[in-house]
Scaffold this active site. Structure first.
Site, PDB file in Angstrom:
ATOM      1  N   PHE A 131      24.656 -11.262  36.182  1.00  0.00           N
ATOM      2  CA  PHE A 131      26.298 -11.245  36.623  1.00  0.00           C
ATOM      3  C   PHE A 131      25.836  -9.420  37.161  1.00  0.00           C
ATOM      4  O   PHE A 131      25.380  -9.345  35.420  1.00  0.00           O
ATOM      5  CB  PHE A 131      27.227 -11.892  36.354  1.00  0.00           C
ATOM      6  CG  PHE A 131      27.160 -13.307  36.297  1.00  0.00           C
ATOM      7  CD1 PHE A 131      26.207 -14.610  35.988  1.00  0.00           C
ATOM      8  CD2 PHE A 131      28.821 -14.150  37.333  1.00  0.00           C
ATOM      9  CE1 PHE A 131      26.579 -15.464  36.944  1.00  0.00           C
ATOM     10  CE2 PHE A 131      28.273 -15.405  37.703  1.00  0.00           C
ATOM     11  CZ  PHE A 131      27.676 -15.560  37.713  1.00  0.00           C
ATOM     12  N   ASN A 172      35.911  -8.058  25.293  1.00  0.00           N
ATOM     13  CA  ASN A 172      36.143  -7.967  26.432  1.00  0.00           C
ATOM     14  C   ASN A 172      37.568  -8.616  26.800  1.00  0.00           C
ATOM     15  O   ASN A 172      37.825  -9.800  26.598  1.00  0.00           O
ATOM     16  CB  ASN A 172      35.521  -7.529  27.248  1.00  0.00           C
ATOM     17  CG  ASN A 172      33.861  -8.361  27.382  1.00  0.00           C
ATOM     18  OD1 ASN A 172      34.946  -9.282  27.871  1.00  0.00           O
ATOM     19  ND2 ASN A 172      32.752  -8.494  26.848  1.00  0.00           N
ATOM     20  N   ASP A 221      28.058  -3.812  25.540  1.00  0.00           N
ATOM     21  CA  ASP A 221      26.881  -3.246  25.623  1.00  0.00           C
ATOM     22  C   ASP A 221      26.738  -2.668  24.716  1.00  0.00           C
ATOM     23  O   ASP A 221      25.278  -2.169  24.041  1.00  0.00           O
ATOM     24  CB  ASP A 221      28.063  -1.896  26.712  1.00  0.00           C
ATOM     25  CG  ASP A 221      27.369  -2.257  28.313  1.00  0.00           C
ATOM     26  OD1 ASP A 221      26.943  -3.734  28.473  1.00  0.00           O
ATOM     27  OD2 ASP A 221      28.132  -1.809  29.535  1.00  0.00           O
TER      28      ASP A 221
HETATM   29  N1  CTP Z   1      23.331  -8.780  30.037  1.00  0.00           N
HETATM   30  C1  CTP Z   1      23.161  -9.211  28.614  1.00  0.00           C
HETATM   31  N2  CTP Z   1      23.034  -8.666  28.012  1.00  0.00           N
HETATM   32  C2  CTP Z   1      24.128  -7.120  27.728  1.00  0.00           C
HETATM   33  C3  CTP Z   1      24.173  -6.994  28.837  1.00  0.00           C
HETATM   34  C4  CTP Z   1      24.402  -7.844  29.938  1.00  0.00           C
HETATM   35  O1  CTP Z   1      22.143 -10.026  29.059  1.00  0.00           O
HETATM   36  N3  CTP Z   1      23.817  -6.737  26.211  1.00  0.00           N
HETATM   37  C5  CTP Z   1      23.721  -9.507  31.428  1.00  0.00           C
HETATM   38  C6  CTP Z   1      25.212  -9.990  31.569  1.00  0.00           C
HETATM   39  O2  CTP Z   1      25.311 -11.635  30.742  1.00  0.00           O
HETATM   40  C7  CTP Z   1      24.809  -9.786  32.912  1.00  0.00           C
HETATM   41  C8  CTP Z   1      24.207  -9.269  32.952  1.00  0.00           C
HETATM   42  O3  CTP Z   1      23.665  -8.816  32.247  1.00  0.00           O
HETATM   43  O4  CTP Z   1      24.375 -11.330  33.565  1.00  0.00           O
HETATM   44  C9  CTP Z   1      25.421  -7.799  33.429  1.00  0.00           C
HETATM   45  O5  CTP Z   1      24.934  -6.533  33.393  1.00  0.00           O
HETATM   46  P1  CTP Z   1      25.205  -5.302  32.760  1.00  0.00           P
HETATM   47  O6  CTP Z   1      24.464  -4.032  33.071  1.00  0.00           O
HETATM   48  O7  CTP Z   1      25.941  -5.369  31.609  1.00  0.00           O
HETATM   49  O8  CTP Z   1      26.312  -5.258  34.061  1.00  0.00           O
HETATM   50  P2  CTP Z   1      27.600  -4.323  34.024  1.00  0.00           P
HETATM   51  O9  CTP Z   1      28.663  -4.321  32.756  1.00  0.00           O
HETATM   52  O10 CTP Z   1      27.963  -4.086  35.530  1.00  0.00           O
HETATM   53  O11 CTP Z   1      26.714  -2.596  33.664  1.00  0.00           O
HETATM   54  P3  CTP Z   1      26.734  -1.468  34.304  1.00  0.00           P
HETATM   55  O12 CTP Z   1      27.480  -0.765  33.184  1.00  0.00           O
HETATM   56  O13 CTP Z   1      25.140  -1.215  34.714  1.00  0.00           O
HETATM   57  O14 CTP Z   1      27.512  -1.358  35.462  1.00  0.00           O
END
Ligand code: CTP
Length: 408
Positions: free
Chosen positions: A334, A219, A287
Site C-alpha cells: 500500500f 499512528n 518507520d
Molecule cells: N511497510 C512495511 N514495513 C515497513 C514500512 C512499510 O511493510 N517498515 C509497507 C506498508 O505495509 C505498505 C508500504 O510498505 O504496504 C508502505 O510503504 P512506506 O514506505 O511506509 O510508505 P509511506 O509511509 O507512504 O512512505 P513514504 O514516507 O516513503 O511516503
C-alpha cells in the site's frame, strides 16, 4: 452486444426477516436486469418487512410463503423449487435462518428448502452487530462454510457500517450490487471459491513502538481496509493469516489472526505465516522505533523531557518481496499519499520490489472512515477506482487476486 451475465440463470431468493429485506427488492431488479429469473420464498418474519405483493410484482412469479400449500405441492413445493434453481440466495440471512441451516432444523418453507437442496447457496447475513459477533452465530457461519463440499454455502458480507438499530460495526447486509457480483462469481466459477487451496497473509492496523512499559509511538491506522481484505480473501476460499497491530476490530469469520504490537514482531509473524500465494501488506508500519526501550516507566525530573533516539524499523514489504524460495507469487503493498499518487506509488513499487501497489489517496477523510479512494498500480499500468466502501474495495481486490492467481 455481450450477453447479460445471468441470462437464463434461475435464482431462488429466500427473504428473511430484517430491516435489510427492502434491499432484496433491489436485488431482484438487478438479477432480472442481468437476464436472470427469480422466484422468492418469503419467511413469516420477512413478510413483516416487505410485502408478498412487491416481491411477486418484481419477480413476476407467485411468492412462496408456507410449507404446506396443496396447490404448491402439486405445482412447485420446496423440493421442486430447489430443483428449479441454479443458485439459492438468502438475503437477508438472519441469525435465525443461519442457525436453522447450520443445525438441520427444518420447520418452515425457507429452512426446509435450505436443507432439502443440493444447490449452491449464497448467504448475505444481516443482523445487529452484537448478534453477528456472538460466538454462536460465528460458529454457525463457520459450520455452513464447512459444508462447502456438500452444497456449497458461500457468504457475502456483512459490511461494516451504521446500522438501522443505531449501532455501528459489522452486520449490515452487503449492498445488492455486491451480492450480484457474488452471484455471478458463484455461477461462473467451478465452485465459486476460486482461492480454495491458496494461502494468503495480510498485515493490518498500526504498529505500536514502546518507549517504556506504559508509553509508545503509534499512528492513526484503524486496520479496517486490511481486515476487509482478509475477510474478502477468506470469502473466496483462501486460507488467510491476518497479522494485526493493535485495533478494536473483530476477527473476520474464517480468518486466523496473529496479534502483534511492534514492527519487529509484525515482521517475524509475517514470515512465520509463509509460504503463501499472496501477501497483502496494508499495515501502517511505524518507520522508526525507539532505540533502547526503558525497562521502567520514565519519570519526570529536573533534567526536563527525555530525548528519544530512534532507529529504523525493518521494511517488511521489501523483505517479503525480495527474491527467494519463500517469496509469495503475488506481493501487494500500500502507498498512502497526499499528492502525485501514481508517481509515488510507481516509485514505491520498484523500490520495494513488490508486484502491485494499492495507492491510497489520504488527502481526504480516510483514517477510520468506511470509504476509500484507491489506485491499483501494477507493472503493466494503473487504474483509478471510484470512491467506494472499504468492503467493496476489498472484494474488488480479492477478485483481482483470484484472477491473477488462477491464471498464473
Ligand atoms: N511497510 C512495511 N514495513 C515497513 C514500512 C512499510 O511493510 N517498515 C509497507 C506498508 O505495509 C505498505 C508500504 O510498505 O504496504 C508502505 O510503504 P512506506 O514506505 O511506509 O510508505 P509511506 O509511509 O507512504 O512512505 P513514504 O514516507 O516513503 O511516503
Amino acid at each position: 452486444m455481450a450477453q447479460a451475465p445471468l441470462t437464463s440463470r434461475k435464482i431462488l431468493l429466500i427473504v428473511g426477516g430484517g430491516i435489510a429485506a427492502y434491499k432484496a427488492l433491489e436485488l431482484v431488479r438487478l438479477i432480472r436486469k442481468a437476464g436472470g429469473e427469480v422466484q422468492a420464498v418469503l419467511t413469516a418474519a420477512g413478510a413483516e418487512f416487505v410485502t408478498p405483493l412487491s416481491l411477486a410484482a418484481l419477480t413476476g412469479h407467485p411468492v412462496r410463503q408456507t410449507l404446506f400449500m396443496p396447490e404448491d405441492e402439486t405445482s412447485m413445493g420446496h423440493i421442486e423449487l430447489s430443483r428449479w434453481a441454479d443458485l439459492i440466495v438468502v438475503a437477508p440471512a438472519t441469525a435465525g435462518l443461519i442457525a436453522k441451516a447450520a443445525n438441520g432444523l427444518a420447520d418452515d418453507l425457507a429452512s426446509t428448502t435450505l436443507i432439502a437442496t443440493d444447490k449452491k447457496t449464497l448467504l448475505a447475513p444481516a443482523m445487529n452487530v452484537r448478534m453477528w459477533l456472538h460466538p454462536a452465530v460465528q460458529a454457525n457461519v463457520e459450520r455452513l462454510k464447512g459444508f462447502d463440499g456438500f452444497h456449497g454455502m458461500a457468504v457475502v458480507g456483512p459490511d461494516d457500517g451504521e446500522m438501522a438499530c443505531g449501532e455501528y460495526g459489522p452486520g449490515r447486509m452487503a449492498e445488492p450490487a455486491a451480492i450480484m457480483d457474488a452471484i455471478v462469481r458463484l455461477l461462473d466459477g467451478p465452485d465459486g471459491r476460486p482461492l480454495s487451496g491458496k494461502r494468503a497473509v495480510v498485515t493490518a492496523g498500526p504498529t505500536f513502538e514502546a518507549i517504556d512499559p506504559v508509553r509508545g509511538l503509534t499512528n492513526r491506522s484503524s486496520g479496517k481496509q486490511g481486515y476487509a481484505i482478509a475477510a474478502a480473501l477468506a470469502d473466496l476460499g483462501a486460507e488467510v493469516t491476518l497479522v494485526s497491530g493493535p485495533t478494536a476490530l473483530a476477527v473476520p469469520v474464517g480468518v486466523t489472526r496473529i496479534d502483534v504490537e511492534s514492527a519487529v514482531e509484525m515482521q517475524r509473524a509475517t514470515h512465520a505465516a509463509l509460504p503463501a500465494d499472496v501477501a497483502v501488506l496494508s499495515a501502517a508500519v511505524a518507520d522508526w522505533r525507539v532505540d533502547g526501550v526503558a525497562s521502567g516507566k520514565i519519570k519526570k525530573g529536573p533534567g526536563g523531557p527525555p530525548t528519544l533516539a530512534l532507529i529504523e524499523n525493518p521494511d517488511i514489504l521489501a523483505g517479503l518481496a525480495a527474491p527467494g524460495p519463500n517469496r509469495p507469487t503475488l506481493v501487494i503493498g500500500f502507498a498512502a499519499e497526499t499528492s502525485d499518487l501514481e508517481t509515488n506509488a510507481r516509485s514505491k513499487l520498484s523500490r520495494k520490489g513488490c508486484d502491485w501497489i494499492v495507492g491510497n489517496d489520504v488527502s481526504d477523510d480516510v483514517f477510520g472512515s468506511d470509504g476509500n479512494t484507491v489506485m491499483l498500480v501494477t507493472r503493466e499500468g494503473a487504474e483509478t477506482w471510484p470512491r467506494q466502501s472499504k468492503a467493496e474495495i476489498a472484494r474488488a481486490l480479492a477478485a483481482r487476486i483470484a484472477d491473477h492467481l488462477t491464471k498464473a
